[in-house]
Design an enzyme around this catalytic site. Structure first.
Site, short mmCIF file in Angstrom:
data_model
loop_
_atom_site.label_atom_id
_atom_site.label_comp_id
_atom_site.label_asym_id
_atom_site.label_seq_id
_atom_site.Cartn_x
_atom_site.Cartn_y
_atom_site.Cartn_z
N SER A 1 44.12 -11.15 -82.97
CA SER A 1 42.53 -11.05 -82.90
C SER A 1 41.90 -11.08 -83.87
O SER A 1 42.32 -10.84 -85.22
CB SER A 1 42.29 -9.90 -82.09
N LYS A 2 40.52 -11.31 -83.50
CA LYS A 2 39.44 -11.24 -84.94
C LYS A 2 39.83 -10.10 -85.59
O LYS A 2 39.61 -9.95 -86.88
CB LYS A 2 38.24 -11.24 -83.99
N ARG A 3 39.95 -8.87 -84.96
CA ARG A 3 40.06 -7.87 -85.81
C ARG A 3 41.16 -7.51 -86.69
O ARG A 3 40.99 -6.88 -87.73
CB ARG A 3 40.22 -6.38 -84.60
N ASP B 1 39.74 -9.11 -89.77
CA ASP B 1 39.15 -8.50 -90.38
C ASP B 1 39.63 -7.10 -91.18
O ASP B 1 39.57 -6.87 -92.33
CB ASP B 1 38.23 -7.40 -89.62
#
Ligand code: GLU
Length: 510
Positions: A264-266, A269
């Site tokens: 995921s994008k998380r 990050d």
């Protein structure tokens, strides 16, 4: 076999995750390997989730990735429009045909009535209540209400949706190219809404109507759509298109680096890597998400990396150009299991692609960075720098970050290495070496090295005592490419100048 026609059908609800790019890629590779066509269709029937700029983002991302479409909103084609909102008028007649043929029905339930039904079912011990063969009889729909009542409600403009009438206890089977036979009993499926009260079809109806009318032969998409596939198979049947049902291939997920769950994008990050092909700026919050393009990746390296996340060529070969991918790709070699994303491997691919470039190609790119820093250097010098730095760089920007000294004399020196290597005798050795270097007429790397080694030998000192101070003087750093190559490229005058500066400014010894 009839013509292969595949589609990539993203919804413009945000930036395209790399998983989406991989889906587009596999569609592209499959189409091209079969001499077929690939279509880009924008699925924007869900107006609530529409995000400004997402469609342009998707188009730009795919273009950067080198995935070329034969038909799309940009390219046009014989089966357009290629955006569902522009095909709006097409869907209702099919939904109504399904109602007429007894495969779908009108439903007037308000959201309060739907929640009340769910509450009722939960109280009766049903953990996940659904609108289905059991509950539909108790609801406000054209199967439960009288014909008069239904017409009255429709005529008075009461909002309604159209739901599929899921049959009781039927096995729906499909033969997925990647997963083999998948069979689902309709008792486990609900009466999905296929047409909404806002006049738009839902994904399921629009997707099937469009795949049929665009003559799609193979549906290649992410695993998350597998649960929808039986419904799609039924829709083909109920619309009388059974013989045109496409073949399905549901691709495995791209997993987090530790293999636990979908990437995921998380994760990006948290672990510091992009999960989007190009940079995305959220139009609402202004938040920027990293992109591979802006992080300095070569698009073909990025694509090569993605190609192997789920597909395996069956050999040890890892580096594939797009043409080679087209030649080698088969859906049969796509695995069922999720593929772990590996960021180090992603960098490794970039490094391989960077190394494969000629020094002139690299120089042209490095010149752009030099320009940003207002550094002027001629192309042949920059090309020679690239040649020397190429094996050590992962990105073109590394050549500037780690090789500034080729263009600008060092203004500071690595303190740790000075403490360790700039000894009491160093200034003496350095000045003597300098005069020897001054005497070299043909300033080649080989000649400099010879002079250097001879000096070490005559003075009975080891490489380790003089090479680091010499390197520090020329580059300011403790490590780098061959120092003799660097000196030769800098030229005699600059080499001497830097040695002098170092001798004047480095004081410390013990
Ligand atoms: N619009 C769907 C998506 O956003 C397409 C799924 C499919 O390929 O059928 O992924």
């Amino acid at each position: 076999m009839s013509e292969v026609r595949v589609r990539f059908a993203p919804s413009p609800t945000g930036p395209l995750h790399i998983g989406g790019v991989r889906t587009a890629l596999y569609n592209y590779l499959f189409a091209k390997s079969k001499g077929g066509r690939i279509i880009l269709r924008i699925e924007d029937t869900d107006q609530a989730r529409f995000v400004e700029g997402a469609e342009e983002y998707i188009i730009d991302s795919l273009k950067w990735s080198g995935i070329e479409f034969d038909e799309s909103v940009v390219h046009g084609g014989d089966y357009g429009p290629y955006k569902q909102s522009e095909r709006k008028a097409m869907y209702l007649p099919y939904a109504e045909q399904l109602v007429k043929d007894g495969f779908a029905y009108y439903a007037f339930d308000t959201s309060e009535e739907l929640s009340a039904m769910r509450e009722r079912m939960k109280t009766a011990g049903v953990p996940s209540p659904q609108y289905n063969a059991f509950t539909r009889t108790t609801m406000q729909n054209s199967l439960a209400l009288s014909e008069d009542e239904v017409s009255k409600r429709i005529d008075s403009g009461e909002p309604y949706v159209i739901r599929i009438k899921m049959p009781r206890n039927e096995e729906v089977k499909l033969n997925d190219i990647i997963r083999g036979w998948v069979s689902v009993n309709t008792n486990n499926m609900d009466d999905k809404v296929i047409f909404k009260s806002d006049g738009m079809p839902t994904y399921h109806l629009a997707n099937v109507v469009d795949d049929y009318s665009m003559k799609i032969s193979h549906v290649i998409r992410g695993e998350e759509w597998l649960p929808s596939a039986p419904l799609h198979v039924l829709l083909y049947r109920y619309l009388g298109w059974e013989d045109s049902t496409p073949e399905f291939a549901h691709l495995p997920l791209i997993l987090k680096p530790d293999g636990h769950g979908k990437l995921s994008k998380r994760d990006g990050d948290r672990l510091g890597f992009p999960v989007f092909p190009i940079e995305w700026k959220n139009p609402q919050t202004g938040e920027i998400s990293l992109g591979y393009r802006e992080s300095g990746y070569i698009s073909s390296a990025f694509i090569n990396m993605l190609s192997l996340l789920g597909w395996n060529p069956g050999t040890e070969k890892e580096i594939f150009s797009m043409d080679e991918l087209i030649q080698s790709f088969t859906l049969e070699r796509v695995g069922k299991a999720g593929a772990k994303f590996d960021f180090d491997k992603t960098k490794w691919f970039n490094q391989q692609y960077l190394r494969a470039k000629t020094k002139e190609e690299l120089a042209a790119e490095l010149q752009l960075i030099l320009k940003e820093h207002r550094v002027e250097a001629n192309d042949s010098f920059v090309a020679a720098v690239c040649e020397q730095l190429k094996e050590r760089a992962t990105f073109i920007k590394d050549m500037w970050d780690e090789g500034k000294y080729y263009f600008i004399a060092p203004t500071s020196y690595d303190a740790k290495i000075i403490r360790k290597k700039w000894k009491y005798d160093t200034p003496k050795y350095m000045s003597e070496l300098m005069s020897r270097i001054e005497g070299i007429s043909d300033f080649t790397s080989q000649n400099i090295e010879e002079v250097f080694r001879l000096y070490l030998k005559e003075n009975e000192i080891g490489m380790g005592s003089l090479l680091p101070p010499f390197r520090i003087s020329l580059t300011g750093l403790a490590v780098g490419p061959s120092l003799f190559d660097i000196a030769s490229l800098l030229g005699k005058e600059e080499t001497i100048k830097r040695m002098k500066t170092a001798l004047n400014s480095i004081q410390q010894w013990d």
